[in-house]
Enzyme design. Sequence first.
Site, PDB file in Angstrom:
ATOM      1  N   LYS A   1      11.618  66.087  34.898  1.00  0.00           N
ATOM      2  CA  LYS A   1      10.250  65.926  35.748  1.00  0.00           C
ATOM      3  C   LYS A   1       9.051  66.628  35.033  1.00  0.00           C
ATOM      4  O   LYS A   1       7.965  65.910  35.033  1.00  0.00           O
ATOM      5  CB  LYS A   1      10.671  66.412  37.251  1.00  0.00           C
ATOM      6  CG  LYS A   1      11.526  65.736  37.740  1.00  0.00           C
ATOM      7  CD  LYS A   1      12.092  66.331  39.301  1.00  0.00           C
ATOM      8  CE  LYS A   1      12.229  67.602  39.322  1.00  0.00           C
ATOM      9  NZ  LYS A   1      13.595  68.006  38.616  1.00  0.00           N
TER      10      LYS A   1
ATOM     11  N   GLU B   1      34.896  53.529  43.214  1.00  0.00           N
ATOM     12  CA  GLU B   1      33.584  52.874  43.192  1.00  0.00           C
ATOM     13  C   GLU B   1      33.552  51.475  43.021  1.00  0.00           C
ATOM     14  O   GLU B   1      33.066  50.763  43.602  1.00  0.00           O
ATOM     15  CB  GLU B   1      32.478  53.438  42.497  1.00  0.00           C
ATOM     16  CG  GLU B   1      32.527  55.175  42.631  1.00  0.00           C
ATOM     17  CD  GLU B   1      31.942  55.619  43.987  1.00  0.00           C
ATOM     18  OE1 GLU B   1      31.559  54.631  44.975  1.00  0.00           O
ATOM     19  OE2 GLU B   1      32.504  56.683  44.394  1.00  0.00           O
TER      20      GLU B   1
HETATM   21  P1  ADP Z   1      12.834  69.571  35.519  1.00  0.00           P
HETATM   22  O1  ADP Z   1      11.007  69.613  35.513  1.00  0.00           O
HETATM   23  O2  ADP Z   1      13.043  68.055  35.887  1.00  0.00           O
HETATM   24  O3  ADP Z   1      13.483  70.675  36.096  1.00  0.00           O
HETATM   25  P2  ADP Z   1      11.897  70.007  32.662  1.00  0.00           P
HETATM   26  O4  ADP Z   1      11.017  68.793  32.400  1.00  0.00           O
HETATM   27  O5  ADP Z   1      11.554  71.269  32.684  1.00  0.00           O
HETATM   28  O6  ADP Z   1      13.015  69.580  33.983  1.00  0.00           O
HETATM   29  O7  ADP Z   1      13.167  69.925  31.493  1.00  0.00           O
HETATM   30  C1  ADP Z   1      13.699  70.942  30.964  1.00  0.00           C
HETATM   31  C2  ADP Z   1      13.935  70.797  29.262  1.00  0.00           C
HETATM   32  O8  ADP Z   1      15.132  69.852  29.266  1.00  0.00           O
HETATM   33  C3  ADP Z   1      12.798  70.074  28.709  1.00  0.00           C
HETATM   34  O9  ADP Z   1      11.956  70.818  28.127  1.00  0.00           O
HETATM   35  C4  ADP Z   1      13.713  69.216  27.660  1.00  0.00           C
HETATM   36  O10 ADP Z   1      13.796  70.106  26.342  1.00  0.00           O
HETATM   37  C5  ADP Z   1      14.847  68.990  28.405  1.00  0.00           C
HETATM   38  N1  ADP Z   1      14.595  67.448  28.805  1.00  0.00           N
HETATM   39  C6  ADP Z   1      15.079  67.480  30.204  1.00  0.00           C
HETATM   40  N2  ADP Z   1      15.104  66.104  30.613  1.00  0.00           N
HETATM   41  C7  ADP Z   1      14.786  65.415  29.216  1.00  0.00           C
HETATM   42  C8  ADP Z   1      14.667  64.018  29.011  1.00  0.00           C
HETATM   43  N3  ADP Z   1      14.814  62.928  29.885  1.00  0.00           N
HETATM   44  N4  ADP Z   1      14.450  63.761  27.697  1.00  0.00           N
HETATM   45  C9  ADP Z   1      14.415  64.777  26.681  1.00  0.00           C
HETATM   46  N5  ADP Z   1      14.397  66.182  27.147  1.00  0.00           N
HETATM   47  C10 ADP Z   1      14.729  66.478  28.311  1.00  0.00           C
HETATM   48 ZN    ZN Z   2      34.139  56.277  48.650  1.00  0.00          ZN
END
Ligand code: ADP
Ligand code: ZN
Length: 591
Positions: free
Chosen positions: A200, A415
Amino acid sequence: MPHLPRRATIAIAAVLALVSGWFIFAAWNDYSRKAAQDNATYTEFVDMAARGDVASVVFGNNVARATAADGKQYRIVVPVTDDLLSELRGRRIAISFDDGPDGLMPQTMTVLDKLAPVIIVGLMIGALALSGGNFFGMGRATRLHPDDSRVRFDDVAGVDEAKEELRETVEFLKDPHRFAMAGARVPKGLLLVGPPGTGKTMLAKAAAGEAGVPFFAASGSDFVEMFVGLGAARVRNLFKQARAKAPCILFIDEIDALAGKRGEANSHSEKEQTLNQLLVEMDGVVDGGDVVIIAATNRVEMLDAAVLRPGRFDRHIHVSPPDVTGREAILGVHTGRCKLATDVCLKTVARGAPGFSGAELANLVNEAALSAARQGRVIIHMNDFEAAKDRVLMGTERRTLALSDHERRLTAVHEAGHALVSVKIPEADPIHKATVIPRGRALGMVVRLPDGDRVSLSRAKLLADIAVAMAGRAAEELVFGPDAVTTGAEADFRAATDIARRMVKAWGMSESVGFVAHTAEPGSATSERMAWLIDEEVRRITDEGMERARRLLTGNRAALDAISEALLEHETLSGAEITAMAEPKLETEAA
Ligand code: ADP
Ligand code: ZN
């Protein structure tokens, strides 16, 4: 204990360290000064004076400091008497008086003493500056620093729908005036909803990167304050800073900490003021100000209804845990700068990591690189990924990450059963998607699209819902045999029983019970015979639902197998895909 921003904590620690350092220095200085002067008795002092060895004397309260001809200083406990004074004057010894506490701190010490408050105030001002004007969180928001790590949409993988939803925001930020001239209203408050580590923050950052505008981040917990009004002041300041840098993106992580439901009884006025201030600022941004506010939460149901109203966080973007394709793509992004051996198949790695979030996959790649490095290699092999997975799994408590193959197959069949039966019964709600990606305590789920506007439910629809609910267990039984069935159907049975009970007791849908409302009005007694009859009828309806599900699944066994295989393979299937696989539509239940 309210949460203090980290920088303020550091600043407080720094000031405490400096102040205590000062006191230690002062004590040491005092001590060493005193050590530099010898103590002398009254007799010795008088003798010295008589010998003409005393150059000057300073009297304090009951103590005197005598400076000898050779510059050495002596401390003497001495009563100041007229006799003594005239004696000393007679010997032309310079006399003076000091009204300090013990009168006679060494000279330099006195100067330092006077400087102390000045120095301490100086230190505090320094710390204040260090902490970004945020000392003790006093009335100042976190100083916003634009994040200039150049994250782009390409760096975020496996969340294509969310990216698509953010594109309009990016276009708007690139050229707000174009949108304004067209009279278009662009949503300024976006809510990213999804479990931790799904990307996110990255998405919001990437949106700023794509638009080429500054990105500012704060966390909801930064605004949880002890003193009434402080949180609100920090919110106000945050928005003020963001507006000054518009167009820009302001990201608020963990918005639930700041905008949780307002309680009735335990309403905490500080919390409420903070939330109100957020609402005021959001409204201000919407009516002008090219700031897009992106907030993130995992628990949208925890948010106060006021923040979800139109014009505030009215656009919700779901960021789900990645499916197998998404996981492969995320692994691709994170292995981008690694050297991989030819035996490495990222698809296989992705397949073996069901339920891993983006963050966990990033961690997996890192552990694999470490595993290679430990063995003095720069090239990562497949067995490094194996070792890495064990490490990551050890670090997480989540059982769902370590699902056995059998559990996954069982979930897929379960499912698929729900999905197939809901396609086969025309009155059932249309199916939106089915997934075997674990989420929370559920190992998988089928998402249906209820017709939200419906106010009355037909008996046919209710019976369809019961059969769909039963279909999960029915499929397990059919494919794996009666002894292999699991506890996974608990919630299904609860839902089905609930519908059946209401059909019988409230909706007059059972012949033998009749058209009597048995809704538990206090005081209204249901006879023992009637209670028994109700239970019988509920039992009959749910049993018939189970029979119906079994019939449909047995008659469409090939489709059941196809759907469960496809679920294992792709982890998520859309309603259209499932419907296509359920063909040829034999339609009639008798099939
Ligand atoms: P959230 O905000 O949803 O908790 P983050 O954006 O902080 O998650 O993600 C933490 C780390 O995980 C990122 O810095 C990245 O390295 C990795 N990551 C998470 N989701 C993705 C994704 N969809 N694609 C690539 N890397 C990801
Ligand atoms: Zn079920």
